[in-house]
Design an enzyme around this catalytic site. Structure first.
Site, PDB file in Angstrom:
ATOM      1  N   CYS A   1      -2.334  11.899  -9.121  1.00 61.13           N
ATOM      2  CA  CYS A   1      -2.736  13.059  -8.327  1.00 61.13           C
ATOM      3  C   CYS A   1      -2.807  14.304  -9.198  1.00 61.13           C
ATOM      4  O   CYS A   1      -3.370  15.309  -8.805  1.00 61.13           O
ATOM      5  CB  CYS A   1      -1.762  13.280  -7.182  1.00 61.13           C
TER       6      CYS A   1
ATOM      7  N   GLU B   1     -12.675  13.227  -4.883  1.00 57.47           N
ATOM      8  CA  GLU B   1     -11.572  12.882  -5.792  1.00 57.47           C
ATOM      9  C   GLU B   1     -11.910  11.497  -6.343  1.00 57.47           C
ATOM     10  O   GLU B   1     -11.910  10.509  -5.591  1.00 57.47           O
ATOM     11  CB  GLU B   1     -10.238  12.843  -5.028  1.00 57.47           C
TER      12      GLU B   1
ATOM     13  N   GLU C   1       1.107  -0.918   0.619  1.00 57.81           N
ATOM     14  CA  GLU C   1       0.946  -2.368   0.768  1.00 57.81           C
ATOM     15  C   GLU C   1       0.322  -2.975  -0.493  1.00 57.81           C
ATOM     16  O   GLU C   1       0.300  -4.189  -0.651  1.00 57.81           O
ATOM     17  CB  GLU C   1       0.089  -2.682   2.004  1.00 57.81           C
TER      18      GLU C   1
HETATM   19  P1  NAD Z   1      -3.588   6.275   0.963  1.00 56.94           P
HETATM   20  O1  NAD Z   1      -3.671   7.537   1.728  1.00 56.94           O
HETATM   21  O2  NAD Z   1      -4.690   5.280   1.120  1.00 56.94           O
HETATM   22  O3  NAD Z   1      -2.234   5.478   1.338  1.00 56.94           O
HETATM   23  C1  NAD Z   1      -0.989   6.126   1.298  1.00 56.94           C
HETATM   24  C2  NAD Z   1      -0.075   5.472   2.329  1.00 56.94           C
HETATM   25  O4  NAD Z   1      -0.604   5.677   3.638  1.00 56.94           O
HETATM   26  C3  NAD Z   1       0.068   3.959   2.160  1.00 56.94           C
HETATM   27  O5  NAD Z   1       1.405   3.601   2.394  1.00 56.94           O
HETATM   28  C4  NAD Z   1      -0.850   3.402   3.238  1.00 56.94           C
HETATM   29  O6  NAD Z   1      -0.435   2.151   3.742  1.00 56.94           O
HETATM   30  C5  NAD Z   1      -0.766   4.438   4.327  1.00 56.94           C
HETATM   31  N1  NAD Z   1      -2.007   4.526   5.117  1.00 56.94           N
HETATM   32  C6  NAD Z   1      -3.273   4.208   4.726  1.00 56.94           C
HETATM   33  N2  NAD Z   1      -4.150   4.450   5.719  1.00 56.94           N
HETATM   34  C7  NAD Z   1      -3.430   4.932   6.763  1.00 56.94           C
HETATM   35  C8  NAD Z   1      -3.779   5.388   8.073  1.00 56.94           C
HETATM   36  N3  NAD Z   1      -5.039   5.386   8.493  1.00 56.94           N
HETATM   37  N4  NAD Z   1      -2.793   5.834   8.868  1.00 56.94           N
HETATM   38  C9  NAD Z   1      -1.506   5.862   8.451  1.00 56.94           C
HETATM   39  N5  NAD Z   1      -1.121   5.440   7.213  1.00 56.94           N
HETATM   40  C10 NAD Z   1      -2.066   4.985   6.388  1.00 56.94           C
HETATM   41  O7  NAD Z   1      -3.389   6.689  -0.567  1.00 56.94           O
HETATM   42  P2  NAD Z   1      -3.385   5.764  -1.859  1.00 56.94           P
HETATM   43  O8  NAD Z   1      -4.774   5.301  -2.129  1.00 56.94           O
HETATM   44  O9  NAD Z   1      -2.298   4.758  -1.773  1.00 56.94           O
HETATM   45  O10 NAD Z   1      -2.932   6.824  -2.979  1.00 56.94           O
HETATM   46  C11 NAD Z   1      -3.837   7.643  -3.667  1.00 56.94           C
HETATM   47  C12 NAD Z   1      -3.903   9.034  -3.069  1.00 56.94           C
HETATM   48  O11 NAD Z   1      -2.599   9.626  -3.079  1.00 56.94           O
HETATM   49  C13 NAD Z   1      -4.773   9.994  -3.866  1.00 56.94           C
HETATM   50  O12 NAD Z   1      -5.548  10.764  -2.978  1.00 56.94           O
HETATM   51  C14 NAD Z   1      -3.779  10.875  -4.609  1.00 56.94           C
HETATM   52  O13 NAD Z   1      -4.256  12.158  -4.954  1.00 56.94           O
HETATM   53  C15 NAD Z   1      -2.691  10.950  -3.608  1.00 56.94           C
HETATM   54  N6  NAD Z   1      -1.423  11.317  -4.242  1.00 56.94           N
HETATM   55  C16 NAD Z   1      -0.975  12.593  -4.073  1.00 56.94           C
HETATM   56  C17 NAD Z   1       0.202  12.999  -4.700  1.00 56.94           C
HETATM   57  C18 NAD Z   1       0.707  14.410  -4.552  1.00 56.94           C
HETATM   58  O14 NAD Z   1       1.848  14.640  -4.889  1.00 56.94           O
HETATM   59  N7  NAD Z   1      -0.089  15.352  -4.059  1.00 56.94           N
HETATM   60  C19 NAD Z   1       0.918  12.090  -5.482  1.00 56.94           C
HETATM   61  C20 NAD Z   1       0.433  10.791  -5.626  1.00 56.94           C
HETATM   62  C21 NAD Z   1      -0.741  10.420  -4.987  1.00 56.94           C
END
Ligand code: NAD
Length: 500
Positions: free
Chosen positions: A282, A383, A177
C-alpha cells in the site's frame, strides 16, 4: 499435499464444518497448497460468544501480567522468525528476505505492545476546582474484530490483535482467504505463549463472514486493512451499527524528484519502492514526478535500472521480487498496462507475459515503466498493485504539489532533494499523511502511528502507536470531591454548571 486450514475457535484449532472451501495457491507454481473454510454461521456465533466470555476475565488480569504474556509471544515470534517467513513466502511468493521483513515489521508492533502498562496510563490532576480532583482511566472496549488483506499476512494481523488484547480486549480475526497459513502459525505461537483460551479467535471466509462481524452487537470495534472499495463498505456498515471503525485502504503514492537530488541514490530507491513485493504494497511508489527539464533524461537511468531487475522464486537469491498473489491479480495488472499506449503514454518497458524458467504457471509480471503519464490515464487513476512505475513530468515544485494533492489518495509520498527549502515547502503543502525525505517508503516505526490520510483512510484513530492504544480503549474520566464538613450555613443546592 493440500492442507486443511483450521479455525482457531474457543482456544482450539478445529476443523470447520464448512460446506464451501477456498483454495490457497502457491503463486509461483499455481499449485493448490491448502484450502480454507468459509466459516459457518454457527462457528461465527461461537467465535464471538467465546471471545466475549474470555474478555470478561481477561480485563481483570493485571496490566503487568498482560504485558508478560505479550513478552513471551514476542520471544516466540523471534525464535520462529525464519519458519514464519518460510510459510509466508510459500503462500505469497515473496522473496525470503522480503518475507522476513514482513514478519519483522509485525514483531516490532508486538514489541511496542509490551509497553502496555505505560501506554494505558491515564491523566490526573488535583484541585481542578475547590476540593475537586480529576482522573482519567483507560478501559478495554470488549470484543474487537480485524479484517486483513493478503499483502502482509504477518505484519498486518500483528498490527491489530496483540495490542488490542494487551489493552484488555479479546479479538476475532478474519485474515485474507488468499494467505491464511501465516496467521494460523501466528495463532499457534500465541497459544504456546499461554494466553488464556478465547482471547484470539480466527475465522475464515469472505463478505458474509465479515458482515457478521460488522453487524454483531457484541463486536465493539472494527479494524480493516484492504482495498478502498471494500473499506467503504466496512466503514459504512460498521458505523451504521454504531461501532468504532478504522479502515486503512488503497493508495497511489507519488515520489517527487527535484533536479538537485542525488541521482544514483534516487533511481536506486525508486526501483525498490516500485517493484519490491511485486508492487503489492500500500506504500509502494507507483508514480514518480520528475521536476524540471534537467530531470528529463533520468528516465534513461530508471529504464536501465528496471532492466536489471527481475522477479523469481523465493529461493532465487538474484530475484528482486516474486509473483503476484493470484492469476486474477496478474490479469488485472496486465489489463491496466495494456491501456497505457492507447491512452497516449509511452510504454518504455512492458512486463506483460513475463516468464520465469521452470515456473511456467507462476503469476509473473516483469518490471514495467510507463513514461509521459497524465492524470487522466487509467494507469494513473487505478491503483495498479503491480511492479509498475508511472513517470510524470512537471516544470516546478508548485506543479508537482498541485499534481500530488489532486489525487484522491494520501497514504504516503516522498521527495528526493538536497534543498531544505524545497523539502520544507513540500512537507507543509502536500496533503499526504506520511512523507519520506530522501526515503522512498515512509512507514513509521510503531511508537508513531501509521497515518495514511485523505482517501487512503476512513476513521479518526490510525493503526498502531498512540492512536491504536486510544482506538482499542475507552477513556473514563472521574471527577471527585470528598466532604470534610457538613454544608456551611447559607449554602443551598448549586444551580449552575460550575464545580465551585
Ligand atoms: P481486499 O479489500 O480485497 O480484501 C481485504 C479483506 O477484506 C480480506 O480479508 C477479504 O476477505 C475481505 N473482503 C473482500 N471483499 C469483501 C467484501 N465485499 N465485503 C467484506 N469483506 C471483504 O484487499 P486485498 O486485495 O486483500 O489487499 C490489497 C489492498 O489493501 C490494496 O488496495 C492495498 O492498498 C490495501 N492495503 C492498504 C494498507 C494501508 O495501510 N492503507 C495496507 C495494506 C494493504
Amino acid at each position: 499435499m493440500t492442507r486443511t486450514v483450521p479455525l482457531f475457535l474457543e482456544g482450539r484449532f478445529v476443523d470447520s464444518e464448512a460446506s464451501e472451501w477456498i483454495d490457497v495457491t502457491n503463486p509461483a507454481t499455481d499449485e493448490v497448497i491448502a484450502r480454507a473454510p468459509v466459516t459457518t454461521d454457527d462457528e461465527m456465533a461461537r467465535a464471538i460468544a467465546s471471545a466475549k466470555a474470555a474478555q470478561k476475565a481477561w480485563a481483570d488480569v493485571s496490566v503487568s501480567e498482560r504485558a508478560r504474556y505479550v513478552m513471551r509471544y514476542q520471544a516466540l515470534l523471534k525464535e520462529h522468525h525464519d519458519q514464519l517467513a518460510g510459510i509466508l513466502a510459500e503462500e505469497t511468493g515473496k522473496t525470503f528476505a522480503d518475507a522476513k521483513g514482513d514478519v519483522w515489521r509485525g514483531i516490532e508492533v508486538v514489541e511496542h505492545a509490551m509497553g502496555v502498562p505505560t501506554h494505558l496510563m491515564g491523566e490526573a490532576m488535583a484541585q481542578v476546582a475547590g476540593g475537586v480532583d480529576t482522573t482519567s482511566w483507560t478501559e478495554p472496549l470488549g470484543v474487537c474484530a480485524g479484517i486483513t488483506p493478503f499483502n502482509f499476512p504477518a505484519m498486518i494481523p500483528l498490527w491489530m490483535y496483540p495490542l488490542a488484547v494487551a489493552c484488555g480486549n479479546s479479538f476475532v480475526l478474519k485474515p485474507s482467504e488468499q494467505d491464511p497459513l501465516t496467521p494460523m502459525r501466528l495463532a499457534e505461537l500465541w497459544q504456546e505463549a499461554g494466553f488464556p483460551d478465547g482471547l484470539l479467535q480466527i475465522v475464515h471466509g469472505r463478505k458474509e463472514q465479515v458482515d457478521t462481524l460488522l453487524t454483531h452487537p457484541d463486536i465493539k470495534a472494527v479494524s480493516f486493512v484492504g482495498s478502498a472499495h471494500v473499506g467503504q463498505h466496512i466503514y459504512r456498515t460498521a458505523s451504521d451499527h454504531l461501532k468504532r471503525v478504522q479502515c486503512m485502504v488503497g493508495a497511489k503514492n507519488h515520489s517527487v524528484v527535484m533536479p538537485d537530488a542525488n541521482r544514483e541514490q534516487t533511481v536506486n530507491a525508486l526501483v525498490g519502492a516500485a517493484c519490491g513485493a511485486a508492487g503489492q504494497r500500500c506504500m509502494a511508489i507507483s508514480v514518480v514526478v520528475l521536476v524540471g527539464e534537467e530531470t528529463r533524461d533520468w528516465v534513461d537511468d530508471l529504464k536501465a535500472a528496471f532492466e536489471k531487475t527481475r522477479p523469481g522464486v523465493t529461493g532465487d537469491s538474484g530475484a528482486a521480487y516474486g509473483p503476484l498473489i493470484s492469476r486474477a491479480a496478474k490479469e488485472r495488472v496486465e489489463r491496466i498496462i495494456g491501456t497505457a499506449e492507447s491512452e497516449g503514454a509511452s510504454l518504455l518497458l512492458d512486463g506483460r507475459g513475463y516468464q520465469v524458467d521452470g515456473y511456467p504457471d507462476g503469476y509473473w509480471v516483469g518490471p514495467t515503466l510507463i513514461d509521459n503519464v497524465t492524470a487522466a490515464m487509467s494507469c494513473y487513476r487505478e491503483e495498479i498493485f503491480g511492479p509498475v512505475l508511472n513517470v510524470v513530468h512537471v516544470d516546478t515544485l508548485d506543479e508537482a504539489i498541485e499534481f500530488v494533492n489532486a489525487n484522491p489518495y494520501g497514504n504516503g509520498t516522498s521527495i528526493f532533494s538536497d534543498s531544505g527549502a524545497a523539502v520544507r515547502k513540500y512537507r507543509r503543502e502536500c496533503e499526504v499523511g506520511q512523507i519520506g525525505v530522501n526515503i522512498p517508503i515512509p512507514v513509521p516505526l510503531p511508537f508513531f502511528s501509521f497515518t495514511g490520510g485523505k482517501g487512503s483512510f476512513y476513521g479518526d484513530l490510525h493503526a498502531y502507536g498512540k492512536d491504536a492504544v486510544r482506538f482499542y480503549t475507552e477513556t473514563k474520566t472521574v471527577i471527585e470531591r470528598w466532604f470534610e464538613s457538613d454544608i456551611p450555613d447559607g449554602h443551598g443546592p448549586n444551580m449552575t454548571i460550575n464545580l465551585g
